[in-house]
Design a protein around this motif. Sequence first.
Motif, PDB file in Angstrom:
ATOM      1  N   VAL A 276       0.816  -1.215   0.000  1.00  0.00           N
ATOM      2  CA  VAL A 276       0.000   0.000   0.000  1.00  0.00           C
ATOM      3  C   VAL A 276       0.851   1.266   0.000  1.00  0.00           C
ATOM      4  N   ASP A 277       2.057   1.192   0.552  1.00  0.00           N
ATOM      5  CA  ASP A 277       2.903   2.393   0.612  1.00  0.00           C
ATOM      6  C   ASP A 277       4.061   2.365  -0.376  1.00  0.00           C
ATOM      7  N   PHE A 278       4.053   1.410  -1.303  1.00  0.00           N
ATOM      8  CA  PHE A 278       5.177   1.282  -2.228  1.00  0.00           C
ATOM      9  C   PHE A 278       5.315   2.498  -3.152  1.00  0.00           C
ATOM     10  N   VAL A 279       4.205   3.064  -3.589  1.00  0.00           N
ATOM     11  CA  VAL A 279       4.279   4.231  -4.481  1.00  0.00           C
ATOM     12  C   VAL A 279       4.874   5.425  -3.733  1.00  0.00           C
ATOM     13  N   LYS A 280       4.409   5.655  -2.514  1.00  0.00           N
ATOM     14  CA  LYS A 280       4.955   6.747  -1.704  1.00  0.00           C
ATOM     15  C   LYS A 280       6.440   6.524  -1.452  1.00  0.00           C
ATOM     16  N   LEU A 281       6.787   5.310  -1.076  1.00  0.00           N
ATOM     17  CA  LEU A 281       8.190   4.969  -0.851  1.00  0.00           C
ATOM     18  C   LEU A 281       9.009   5.240  -2.107  1.00  0.00           C
ATOM     19  N   GLY A 282       8.507   4.774  -3.243  1.00  0.00           N
ATOM     20  CA  GLY A 282       9.234   4.935  -4.486  1.00  0.00           C
ATOM     21  C   GLY A 282       9.421   6.381  -4.891  1.00  0.00           C
ATOM     22  N   ASN A 283       8.401   7.180  -4.698  1.00  0.00           N
ATOM     23  CA  ASN A 283       8.512   8.606  -5.030  1.00  0.00           C
ATOM     24  C   ASN A 283       9.597   9.277  -4.203  1.00  0.00           C
ATOM     25  N   GLU A 284       9.665   8.920  -2.922  1.00  0.00           N
ATOM     26  CA  GLU A 284      10.702   9.485  -2.066  1.00  0.00           C
ATOM     27  C   GLU A 284      12.085   8.968  -2.457  1.00  0.00           C
ATOM     28  N   TYR A 285      12.150   7.701  -2.837  1.00  0.00           N
ATOM     29  CA  TYR A 285      13.437   7.141  -3.273  1.00  0.00           C
ATOM     30  C   TYR A 285      13.924   7.841  -4.541  1.00  0.00           C
ATOM     31  N   ASP A 286      13.025   8.044  -5.494  1.00  0.00           N
ATOM     32  CA  ASP A 286      13.381   8.750  -6.723  1.00  0.00           C
ATOM     33  C   ASP A 286      13.976  10.117  -6.413  1.00  0.00           C
ATOM     34  N   LYS A 287      13.303  10.849  -5.545  1.00  0.00           N
ATOM     35  CA  LYS A 287      13.714  12.219  -5.238  1.00  0.00           C
ATOM     36  C   LYS A 287      15.035  12.257  -4.481  1.00  0.00           C
ATOM     37  N   GLU A 288      15.149  11.403  -3.467  1.00  0.00           N
ATOM     38  CA  GLU A 288      16.341  11.432  -2.620  1.00  0.00           C
ATOM     39  C   GLU A 288      17.580  10.913  -3.337  1.00  0.00           C
ATOM     40  N   ASN A 289      17.381   9.996  -4.275  1.00  0.00           N
ATOM     41  CA  ASN A 289      18.510   9.354  -4.931  1.00  0.00           C
ATOM     42  C   ASN A 289      18.675   9.761  -6.394  1.00  0.00           C
ATOM     43  N   ASN A 290      17.912  10.778  -6.790  1.00  0.00           N
ATOM     44  CA  ASN A 290      18.025  11.312  -8.157  1.00  0.00           C
ATOM     45  C   ASN A 290      17.876  10.229  -9.222  1.00  0.00           C
ATOM     46  N   ILE A 291      16.855   9.389  -9.033  1.00  0.00           N
ATOM     47  CA  ILE A 291      16.594   8.333 -10.007  1.00  0.00           C
ATOM     48  C   ILE A 291      16.031   8.957 -11.284  1.00  0.00           C
ATOM     49  N   LYS A 292      16.679   8.696 -12.381  1.00  0.00           N
ATOM     50  CA  LYS A 292      16.248   9.270 -13.648  1.00  0.00           C
ATOM     51  C   LYS A 292      15.108   8.451 -14.235  1.00  0.00           C
ATOM     52  N   ILE A 293      14.084   9.130 -14.696  1.00  0.00           N
ATOM     53  CA  ILE A 293      12.990   8.466 -15.405  1.00  0.00           C
ATOM     54  C   ILE A 293      13.243   8.632 -16.898  1.00  0.00           C
ATOM     55  N   HIS A 294      13.556   7.533 -17.546  1.00  0.00           N
ATOM     56  CA  HIS A 294      13.876   7.531 -18.971  1.00  0.00           C
ATOM     57  C   HIS A 294      12.594   7.397 -19.791  1.00  0.00           C
ATOM     58  N   LYS A 295      12.742   7.511 -21.081  1.00  0.00           N
ATOM     59  CA  LYS A 295      11.655   7.249 -22.012  1.00  0.00           C
ATOM     60  C   LYS A 295      12.090   6.182 -23.010  1.00  0.00           C
ATOM     61  N   VAL A 296      11.282   5.145 -23.124  1.00  0.00           N
ATOM     62  CA  VAL A 296      11.417   4.182 -24.209  1.00  0.00           C
ATOM     63  C   VAL A 296      10.076   4.164 -24.908  1.00  0.00           C
ATOM     64  N   GLY A 297      10.056   4.653 -26.145  1.00  0.00           N
ATOM     65  CA  GLY A 297       8.769   4.881 -26.781  1.00  0.00           C
ATOM     66  C   GLY A 297       7.983   5.872 -25.949  1.00  0.00           C
ATOM     67  N   ASN A 298       6.753   5.507 -25.619  1.00  0.00           N
ATOM     68  CA  ASN A 298       5.919   6.362 -24.775  1.00  0.00           C
ATOM     69  C   ASN A 298       6.031   6.038 -23.290  1.00  0.00           C
ATOM     70  N   ALA A 299       6.779   5.000 -22.949  1.00  0.00           N
ATOM     71  CA  ALA A 299       6.798   4.493 -21.579  1.00  0.00           C
ATOM     72  C   ALA A 299       7.813   5.216 -20.701  1.00  0.00           C
ATOM     73  N   ASP A 300       7.397   5.516 -19.477  1.00  0.00           N
ATOM     74  CA  ASP A 300       8.346   5.925 -18.448  1.00  0.00           C
ATOM     75  C   ASP A 300       9.094   4.685 -17.975  1.00  0.00           C
TER      76      ASP A 300
END
Length: 273
Positions: A227-251
Motif C-alpha cells: 500500500v505504501d510502495f508508491v509513496k516509498l518509491g517517489n521518495e526514493y526517486d527524489k532522494e537518490n536522483n533516479i532518472k525516469i527515462h523514455k522508451v517509446g511512450n513508456a516511463d
Amino acid sequence: MRTGSKMTKKMETRVILTKDDLITQFKDCGLTEGQTIFVHTSLNSLGFVVGGAETLINSLLEIVGVEGTLMMPSQTWKNLDPSTGVHGEVPQEWWTIIRENWPAYDKEITPAIGMGIVAEMFRKWPGVKRTDHPARSIAAVGKHAEYITKEHDLSNIFGENSPIDKLYELDGYVLLIGVGYDKNTSLHLSETRANFPTKRFIDESSGIIKDGKREWVTYTTQAVDDVDFVKLGNEYDKENNIKIHKVGNADVRFMKQKPLIDWAVEWMEKNRV
C-alpha cells in the motif's frame, strides 16, 4: 482535420518501435551486456511494438547477452484460498469446491496470472526456468537462471534465499517499463528485512503436486503489504536522483536493486508504525 482536435493529439503521440529501436533506447537507459535484471513491464505503455511481446523479450535478451540473466514475475495468485478474494465475489458455498478442484501448480503449464502478456510469454520462452512456488513463482533465463530458481520455499516467499534475495546477492538490477513501484516485487524483500510493529504472518493455501498427487496445502508466510510502495518509491526517486527515462511512450526506471532494498528497509522502519 482540425488542428488541436483530440484525434490529432492522439495521432501525434503514437509511436512505432522495432527491435533495433528498443535495443538503442534501453541501452540509453543503462542496460548492457552481462547484467542480471528483474523486469516488470506494461507492453501497451511503450506504443506499437512491431512483434509485440516477442520483440521486447528478444531485444532485452540481445542486450544482456549470454553472460546476462533476465527475471520476470510469473505468479499464479489465483492458486490461493478463495476466502482471500482471489476469485472475486464468488459465493461462499463454492469455496470448498474450489479448494478441492483448483488445478495444482505445474510450472510447465500453469499460466502467469495478471502479470501481463510479456511475463506470460517469457515463462514459456526456450531455456527459461521457473520456481516451484505455487502462487508466487519467478521465471528466469540466462547465466544465473538455475541458481535464482532452484529453491523457492513455500513459507519464505520473498525473504532470505528467495529469488529476489538471490538477485540482491548477485548485485542485480530492477527494470520498470511503464509501471510504478507498486509493481516492484523486490520491495517485498525489504519487508522481510525491516523491523516494524505492523509486520504479521498469515496462513496461505495452494494446490500442489506432492508424491504424484494433488494436495491442498496450508503454509505460514509473512503477509505482504504494498500500500505504501508508491509513496516509498517517489521518495526514493527524489532522494537518490533516479532518472525516469523514455522508451517509446513508456516511463522507464532502471536501477540497482541492492541500494533500493537497503534504503527501503530504513524507510519502512521509520514510516511503518
